[in-house]
Scaffold this motif. Structure first.
Motif, mmCIF file in Angstrom:
data_model
loop_
_atom_site.group_PDB
_atom_site.id
_atom_site.type_symbol
_atom_site.label_atom_id
_atom_site.label_comp_id
_atom_site.label_asym_id
_atom_site.label_seq_id
_atom_site.Cartn_x
_atom_site.Cartn_y
_atom_site.Cartn_z
ATOM 1 N N ILE A 218 0.859 -1.184 0.000
ATOM 2 C CA ILE A 218 0.000 0.000 0.000
ATOM 3 C C ILE A 218 0.897 1.238 0.000
ATOM 4 C CG2 ILE A 218 -1.766 1.281 1.289
ATOM 5 C CD1 ILE A 218 -2.696 -1.403 2.429
ATOM 6 N N GLY A 219 0.575 2.202 -0.832
ATOM 7 C CA GLY A 219 1.442 3.364 -1.013
ATOM 8 C C GLY A 219 1.793 4.077 0.274
ATOM 9 N N ALA A 220 0.794 4.330 1.120
ATOM 10 C CA ALA A 220 1.044 5.065 2.365
ATOM 11 C C ALA A 220 1.965 4.281 3.296
ATOM 12 C CB ALA A 220 -0.280 5.362 3.066
ATOM 13 N N LEU A 221 1.772 2.974 3.390
ATOM 14 C CA LEU A 221 2.618 2.147 4.250
ATOM 15 C C LEU A 221 4.031 2.042 3.688
ATOM 16 C CD1 LEU A 221 0.175 -0.749 5.222
ATOM 17 C CD2 LEU A 221 0.710 1.347 6.487
ATOM 18 N N ASN A 222 4.137 1.967 2.367
ATOM 19 C CA ASN A 222 5.466 1.943 1.747
ATOM 20 C C ASN A 222 6.223 3.236 2.030
ATOM 21 O OD1 ASN A 222 5.060 -0.599 0.667
ATOM 22 N ND2 ASN A 222 4.327 0.169 -1.299
ATOM 23 N N ALA A 223 5.497 4.362 2.034
ATOM 24 C CA ALA A 223 6.132 5.653 2.316
ATOM 25 C C ALA A 223 6.648 5.703 3.742
ATOM 26 C CB ALA A 223 5.133 6.787 2.079
ATOM 27 N N ILE A 224 5.886 5.138 4.675
ATOM 28 C CA ILE A 224 6.339 5.089 6.068
ATOM 29 C C ILE A 224 7.588 4.220 6.183
ATOM 30 C CG2 ILE A 224 5.751 4.348 8.405
ATOM 31 C CD1 ILE A 224 2.843 5.017 7.757
ATOM 32 N N ALA A 225 7.575 3.083 5.495
ATOM 33 C CA ALA A 225 8.733 2.183 5.518
ATOM 34 C C ALA A 225 9.968 2.873 4.951
ATOM 35 C CB ALA A 225 8.427 0.912 4.729
ATOM 36 N N ASP A 226 9.789 3.649 3.889
ATOM 37 C CA ASP A 226 10.918 4.357 3.285
ATOM 38 C C ASP A 226 11.483 5.440 4.195
ATOM 39 O OD1 ASP A 226 10.920 2.898 0.918
ATOM 40 O OD2 ASP A 226 9.445 4.201 -0.039
ATOM 41 N N ALA A 227 10.683 5.902 5.164
ATOM 42 C CA ALA A 227 11.131 6.955 6.074
ATOM 43 C C ALA A 227 11.844 6.408 7.305
ATOM 44 C CB ALA A 227 9.941 7.811 6.517
ATOM 45 N N LEU A 228 11.910 5.092 7.458
ATOM 46 C CA LEU A 228 12.604 4.492 8.585
ATOM 47 C C LEU A 228 14.117 4.460 8.304
ATOM 48 C CD1 LEU A 228 10.115 1.617 9.436
ATOM 49 C CD2 LEU A 228 10.426 3.797 10.623
ATOM 50 N N PRO A 229 14.951 4.462 9.343
ATOM 51 C CA PRO A 229 16.398 4.654 9.136
ATOM 52 C C PRO A 229 17.074 3.562 8.314
ATOM 53 C CG PRO A 229 15.918 4.017 11.402
ATOM 54 C CD PRO A 229 14.607 4.348 10.765
ATOM 55 N N GLY A 230 16.680 2.304 8.528
ATOM 56 C CA GLY A 230 17.323 1.230 7.781
ATOM 57 C C GLY A 230 17.033 1.308 6.298
ATOM 58 N N SER A 231 15.763 1.539 5.956
ATOM 59 C CA SER A 231 15.381 1.639 4.546
ATOM 60 C C SER A 231 16.043 2.842 3.887
ATOM 61 C CB SER A 231 13.855 1.759 4.437
ATOM 62 O OG SER A 231 13.211 0.647 4.999
ATOM 63 N N ALA A 232 16.038 3.985 4.587
ATOM 64 C CA ALA A 232 16.639 5.191 4.030
ATOM 65 C C ALA A 232 18.146 5.024 3.838
ATOM 66 C CB ALA A 232 16.354 6.379 4.949
ATOM 67 N N GLY A 233 18.792 4.350 4.794
ATOM 68 C CA GLY A 233 20.234 4.141 4.678
ATOM 69 C C GLY A 233 20.601 3.266 3.498
ATOM 70 N N LEU A 234 19.888 2.164 3.318
ATOM 71 C CA LEU A 234 20.160 1.285 2.181
ATOM 72 C C LEU A 234 19.802 1.969 0.863
ATOM 73 C CD1 LEU A 234 18.892 -2.125 3.621
ATOM 74 C CD2 LEU A 234 21.255 -1.358 3.335
ATOM 75 N N HIS A 235 18.777 2.793 0.882
ATOM 76 C CA HIS A 235 18.407 3.582 -0.292
ATOM 77 C C HIS A 235 19.571 4.488 -0.692
ATOM 78 C CE1 HIS A 235 15.195 5.296 -2.875
ATOM 79 N NE2 HIS A 235 15.909 6.396 -2.784
ATOM 80 N N PHE A 236 20.184 5.105 0.297
ATOM 81 C CA PHE A 236 21.345 5.968 0.048
ATOM 82 C C PHE A 236 22.541 5.168 -0.461
ATOM 83 C CE2 PHE A 236 25.359 7.133 2.264
ATOM 84 C CZ PHE A 236 25.737 8.184 1.445
ATOM 85 N N LEU A 237 22.838 4.055 0.188
ATOM 86 C CA LEU A 237 24.016 3.267 -0.174
ATOM 87 C C LEU A 237 23.908 2.674 -1.570
ATOM 88 C CD1 LEU A 237 24.707 1.380 3.189
ATOM 89 C CD2 LEU A 237 26.025 3.261 2.205
ATOM 90 N N ARG A 238 22.724 2.275 -1.952
ATOM 91 C CA ARG A 238 22.534 1.638 -3.261
ATOM 92 C C ARG A 238 22.308 2.639 -4.380
ATOM 93 N NH1 ARG A 238 18.503 -2.903 -0.596
ATOM 94 N NH2 ARG A 238 20.165 -4.272 0.209
#
Length: 273
Positions: A218-238
């Motif tokens: 679900i879009g809203a839940l995915n957005a929350i997940a993307d705002a968590l530190p682990g997801s954001a960090g891996l997003h940055f690294l990759r």
């Protein structure tokens, strides 16, 4: 009558202020205490073993997954530094345990009372611990990045691409991420004062909650997940650009680290040791 005069033993003989205190003294003290905890060395060894094992396994998966023998098709060629980046998703927990022990070990043994007697300023104490933890985990991150790339390169063989500049950038990015996540852990440890509680909270933030939120797609839940530190960090690294630019991922992790440290400082100021 001079024979009846008491000697003034407590008088200062020089006008120089005492040395060894302040923030530099606090940092030196925290540095010494960190490396005096035996578990820290086990965390360091565990992080290296995890990186080597995980990087080797991921490299095997990549090599076995490439069945295209056409030499003009290089779609399967992967930078060796990327293997280290992917391996940090598991390896980070050994580094997090190191950061965790920097604060919760003192609460567990009661030595936090002595620490606060020597460094009564809560802000200075937390700043000193943050400086030491960030410096140590950043150095470990650089080491782990190089180790992961070194293990992956021979396993990948023709499917691996080694670029010195790219590998250094991946290692520095990985080191920065680990330092920030460690600061986040340190702040949560100061706030929660429990090794188990802090470890569970960090594990939930980095692994369980993001995965759970993404299951319904679900879009809203995915957005929350993307705002968590682990997801954001891996997003940055990759270097991913799907949800937001990689730089935004780094900013999100910084915000989490700052917020956790501020929470830890508030608790340190409001509660006795």
């Amino acid at each position: 009558m001079s024979s009846g005069t008491l000697p003034q033993t407590g008088r200062q003989t020089t006008g120089h202020p005492p040395t060894g205190g302040g923030l530099p003294g606090a940092i030196a003290s925290e540095w010494t205490k960190l490396w005096s905890v035996r578990s820290i060395w086990w965390c360091l060894l565990a992080s290296m073993l995890l990186m080597a094992a995980t990087a080797g396994q991921l490299a095997i998966y990549v090599a076995n997954g490439n069945t295209d023998d056409d030499p003009t098709n290089d779609r399967g060629v992967l930078a060796v530094g990327r293997i280290a980046v992917d391996a940090v998703e598991l390896t980070q927990f050994a580094v997090i345990a190191l950061a965790l022990l920097a604060i919760t070990s003192e609460y567990g043994t009661g030595t936090i009372r002595t620490t606060l007697q020597w460094i009564p300023s809560r802000a200075r104490l937390l700043l000193a611990k943050s400086t030491v933890v960030a410096g140590v985990t950043f150095g470990i991150g650089v080491l782990l990045g190089g180790l992961g790339a070194a293990v992956a390169a021979p396993v990948l063989g023709e499917w691996g691409r080694f670029d010195l500049g790219g590998t250094v950038r991946d290692s520095l990015g990985l080191a920065g991420y680990l330092a920030l996540i460690s600061l986040c852990t340190l702040g949560l440890g100061a706030a929660l004062r429990s090794a188990v509680g802090t470890l569970v909270t960090v594990f939930l933030l980095l692994a369980i909650v993001p995965t759970t939120l993404r299951l319904p797609d679900i879009g809203a839940l995915n957005a929350i997940a993307d705002a968590l530190p682990g997801s954001a960090g891996l997003h940055f690294l990759r270097g991913e650009t799907d949800a937001y630019p990689p730089a935004v991922g780094l900013v999100i992790v910084v915000c989490w680290a700052v917020a956790a440290l501020l929470a830890g400082l508030v608790v340190l100021r409001r509660r006795d040791a």
